[in-house]
Enzyme design. Structure first.
Site: not given
Ligand code: VAH
Length: 318
Positions: A12, A35, A53, A143, A147
């Protein structure tokens, strides 16, 4: 006991440069890069590589035993823009890969974990300027929710089971070695490529969208630094704020124009504008600086110089 490292998600954006640096730091034979696909020749050809995986507990456990792994860097995740298009898989990948590694550490099979968080854990109700380490956190993206939840579990596994998991809230990261993919901040990567190849760029964020950013070399330095820090320096077990600079598309465009005077920048905000608008403009990272001595080396000027130097030498040599 020697440090033996397993990197999950080694191909990545972060994993690619992290793998190279860890191989240089700990020795090629002490780093197992993995990966789900052989996506990056450098990572695959310059050391030990295995197809893994991140959701396959047994595969990860087998590699840990086979290579006597002590430290795991879990870099596999779906980033913000991609996660919005596939919420269920994003939650599965981002969360269950973390549980696998936390449970392997809880079972005593590994000693230390690095897990990346993000400034995406902050949301539209968070104070936007110099966002503090502790503040309101109501992320509005898949996302960001994954997190924030991951941070809660990292702190829980440390407090309940003594798992030595360490984490950084990365800002937007800018690197030359991999094509940007799936991030809302990735306009700031693509703009450098397009300045060289096309002489123009259309930003998917509006001109005054200020976001926290960092050159990848600084992010890799911080990642290895927090993992090498003595246990008593790690006082925060959710995740540390980390910062280097903040800029808008207009500002990075001006920095690029110093190198390419004919460069043309235009704006066509898309669905990612709403994601960016929910994030902080700047971050207070005083805890990381105080606890384990973090300092950034690159600002917008020196990052731009480094980006064009590397892109012209390594990516677009002709
Ligand atoms: C994103 N590059 O854009 C990542 C990052 C703060 C952004 O976590 O999803």
């Amino acid at each position: 006991m020697d440090t033996k490292i397993l990197i999950i998600g080694a191909c990545g954006q972060i994993g690619t440069e992290l793998t190279a640096k860890l191989r240089a730091t700990y020795g090629v034979t002490n780093v197992i890069a993995t990966d789900i696909r052989k996506l990056n020749n450098e990572v695959v050809n310059n050391g030990i590589f295995e197809v893994v995986n991140a959701l396959d507990y047994n595969q990860i456990e087998h590699l840990i035993e086979q290579y006597h792994i002590t430290d795991v860097y879990l870099m596999a995740a779906l980033l913000s823009a991609t996660a919005e298009k596939n919420p269920a898989f994003a939650w599965d990948l981002n969360m269950n890969s973390l549980f696998h590694v936390l449970n392997l550490a809880k079972a005593g099979k590994i000693k230390k974990i690095f897990w990346p968080s993000s400034i995406a854990v902050f949301g539209p109700t968070t104070p936007r300027h110099q966002t503090p380490q502790y503040t309101i956190m109501e992320p509005s993206t898949v996302y960001g929710i994954s997190k924030q939840t991951g941070e809660r579990w990292c702190e829980y596994y440390y407090k309940q089971y003594g798992v030595d998991v360490r984490s950084i809230r990365y800002p937007g990261l800018i690197s030359w070695s991999t094509e940007a993919g799936g991030g809302t901040t990735d306009y700031a990567v693509d703009i450098y490529h397009k300045a060289i190849t096309d002489g123009k760029f259309t930003s998917f964020l509006s001109e005054n969208t200020e976001l926290p950013m960092m050159y990848m070399d600084d992010a890799i330095k911080a990642t290895i630094q927090i993992m090498q820090a003595p246990l008593d320096q790690i006082k925060i077990r959710s995740s540390y704020n980390l910062a280097a600079m903040s800029f808008t598309p207009k500002q990075i465009g001006a920095a690029i124009t110093k190198h390419y005077p004919e460069f043309k920048l235009s704006y066509a905000p898309d669905f990612r504008q709403k994601i960016a608008d929910s994030w902080p403009a700047s971050i207070d990272d005083s805890s990381a600086r105080a606890d384990w001595g973090w300092t950034n080396d690159f600002d917008m000027t020196t990052m731009t110089e480094a980006m064009f130097k590397n892109l012209k030498e390594q990516v677009y040599p002709h």
